[in-house]
Motif scaffolding. Sequence first.
Motif, PDB file in Angstrom:
ATOM      1  N   SER A  18      -4.855  -3.130   1.531  1.00  0.00           N
ATOM      2  CA  SER A  18      -5.268  -1.983   2.355  1.00  0.00           C
ATOM      3  C   SER A  18      -5.953  -2.411   3.645  1.00  0.00           C
ATOM      4  CB  SER A  18      -6.183  -1.066   1.553  1.00  0.00           C
ATOM      5  OG  SER A  18      -5.496  -0.519   0.456  1.00  0.00           O
ATOM      6  N   VAL A  19      -6.792  -3.442   3.574  1.00  0.00           N
ATOM      7  CA  VAL A  19      -7.485  -3.918   4.777  1.00  0.00           C
ATOM      8  C   VAL A  19      -6.483  -4.455   5.802  1.00  0.00           C
ATOM      9  CG1 VAL A  19      -9.018  -5.743   5.646  1.00  0.00           C
ATOM     10  CG2 VAL A  19      -9.696  -4.367   3.678  1.00  0.00           C
ATOM     11  N   PHE A  20      -5.552  -5.270   5.337  1.00  0.00           N
ATOM     12  CA  PHE A  20      -4.560  -5.809   6.274  1.00  0.00           C
ATOM     13  C   PHE A  20      -3.602  -4.723   6.758  1.00  0.00           C
ATOM     14  CE2 PHE A  20      -5.926  -9.898   4.474  1.00  0.00           C
ATOM     15  CZ  PHE A  20      -6.153 -10.572   5.656  1.00  0.00           C
ATOM     16  N   ASP A  21      -3.343  -3.731   5.910  1.00  0.00           N
ATOM     17  CA  ASP A  21      -2.510  -2.615   6.352  1.00  0.00           C
ATOM     18  C   ASP A  21      -3.220  -1.795   7.424  1.00  0.00           C
ATOM     19  OD1 ASP A  21      -0.037  -1.013   6.056  1.00  0.00           O
ATOM     20  OD2 ASP A  21      -1.478   0.539   5.471  1.00  0.00           O
ATOM     21  N   LEU A  22      -4.545  -1.706   7.355  1.00  0.00           N
ATOM     22  CA  LEU A  22      -5.298  -1.018   8.411  1.00  0.00           C
ATOM     23  C   LEU A  22      -5.085  -1.698   9.759  1.00  0.00           C
ATOM     24  CD1 LEU A  22      -8.733  -0.183   6.743  1.00  0.00           C
ATOM     25  CD2 LEU A  22      -6.970   1.420   7.459  1.00  0.00           C
ATOM     26  N   LEU A  23      -5.135  -3.028   9.782  1.00  0.00           N
ATOM     27  CA  LEU A  23      -4.889  -3.755  11.035  1.00  0.00           C
ATOM     28  C   LEU A  23      -3.490  -3.481  11.568  1.00  0.00           C
ATOM     29  CD1 LEU A  23      -6.439  -7.284  10.412  1.00  0.00           C
ATOM     30  CD2 LEU A  23      -7.167  -5.587  12.069  1.00  0.00           C
ATOM     31  N   VAL A  53     -11.650   3.144  -3.983  1.00  0.00           N
ATOM     32  CA  VAL A  53     -12.110   1.943  -4.687  1.00  0.00           C
ATOM     33  C   VAL A  53     -13.624   1.771  -4.535  1.00  0.00           C
ATOM     34  CG1 VAL A  53     -11.994  -0.581  -4.704  1.00  0.00           C
ATOM     35  CG2 VAL A  53      -9.899   0.750  -4.598  1.00  0.00           C
ATOM     36  N   TYR A  54     -14.148   1.943  -3.335  1.00  0.00           N
ATOM     37  CA  TYR A  54     -15.568   1.719  -3.117  1.00  0.00           C
ATOM     38  C   TYR A  54     -16.443   2.819  -3.711  1.00  0.00           C
ATOM     39  CZ  TYR A  54     -14.588  -2.326  -0.251  1.00  0.00           C
ATOM     40  OH  TYR A  54     -14.183  -3.559   0.169  1.00  0.00           O
ATOM     41  N   ARG A  55     -15.915   4.015  -3.885  1.00  0.00           N
ATOM     42  CA  ARG A  55     -16.689   5.103  -4.491  1.00  0.00           C
ATOM     43  C   ARG A  55     -16.639   5.082  -6.017  1.00  0.00           C
ATOM     44  NH1 ARG A  55     -15.927  10.572  -0.896  1.00  0.00           N
ATOM     45  NH2 ARG A  55     -17.030   9.811   0.932  1.00  0.00           N
ATOM     46  N   ALA A 105      -3.683   6.650   4.694  1.00  0.00           N
ATOM     47  CA  ALA A 105      -3.456   6.297   3.289  1.00  0.00           C
ATOM     48  C   ALA A 105      -4.275   5.071   2.884  1.00  0.00           C
ATOM     49  CB  ALA A 105      -1.973   6.057   3.042  1.00  0.00           C
ATOM     50  N   SER A 106      -4.301   4.045   3.717  1.00  0.00           N
ATOM     51  CA  SER A 106      -5.080   2.840   3.405  1.00  0.00           C
ATOM     52  C   SER A 106      -6.572   3.140   3.384  1.00  0.00           C
ATOM     53  CB  SER A 106      -4.787   1.735   4.412  1.00  0.00           C
ATOM     54  OG  SER A 106      -3.476   1.276   4.260  1.00  0.00           O
ATOM     55  N   SER A 107      -7.019   4.007   4.276  1.00  0.00           N
ATOM     56  CA  SER A 107      -8.431   4.396   4.295  1.00  0.00           C
ATOM     57  C   SER A 107      -8.801   5.141   3.011  1.00  0.00           C
ATOM     58  CB  SER A 107      -8.725   5.286   5.503  1.00  0.00           C
ATOM     59  OG  SER A 107      -8.486   4.593   6.692  1.00  0.00           O
ATOM     60  N   ILE A 108      -7.913   6.001   2.544  1.00  0.00           N
ATOM     61  CA  ILE A 108      -8.163   6.729   1.296  1.00  0.00           C
ATOM     62  C   ILE A 108      -8.248   5.763   0.116  1.00  0.00           C
ATOM     63  CG2 ILE A 108      -7.127   8.355  -0.353  1.00  0.00           C
ATOM     64  CD1 ILE A 108      -6.097   9.925   2.116  1.00  0.00           C
TER      65      ILE A 108
END
Length: 128
Positions: free
Chosen positions: A70-75, A51-53, A43-46
């Motif tokens: 999202s970045v901190f959730d990835l960790l 956002v970046y696209r 979900a965080s990757s999506i």
Amino acid sequence: SYRYCNSGPNNLNCQTIMPSLSKAQLISLVVAPMMTGSISFIASSIILTMVYRSSLKLSTIYRRLICGISVFDLLQSLAGVASSLPMPAGYPVWGAIGNDVTCGIQGFMLVVGVNGSIFYSLSLSIYF
């Protein structure tokens, strides 16, 4: 019940861990964070990909805050996916095959991920 013994500099320190849990319950305590961590990671990757696209990218404060969460959730999610794998091999938890270093890395990722997510969530609350 399981006993975990750690030999210290002065004597042998033993403690009882998770008494009265069946093997199936112990395995489920390991598998559940793997499943929820995988879902959270996806979900965080999506969110980051969306956002970046987009044409707006990180142009607004809201988008920057969402990306930070999202970045901190990835960790945090990666630490959850690893579950008990990084724990020292002698530790009486199903799937423990790591060592003290891998356990410390997982702990660092978890602490940084949780605290970063809390900070960005607080910032998002203040923003609104």
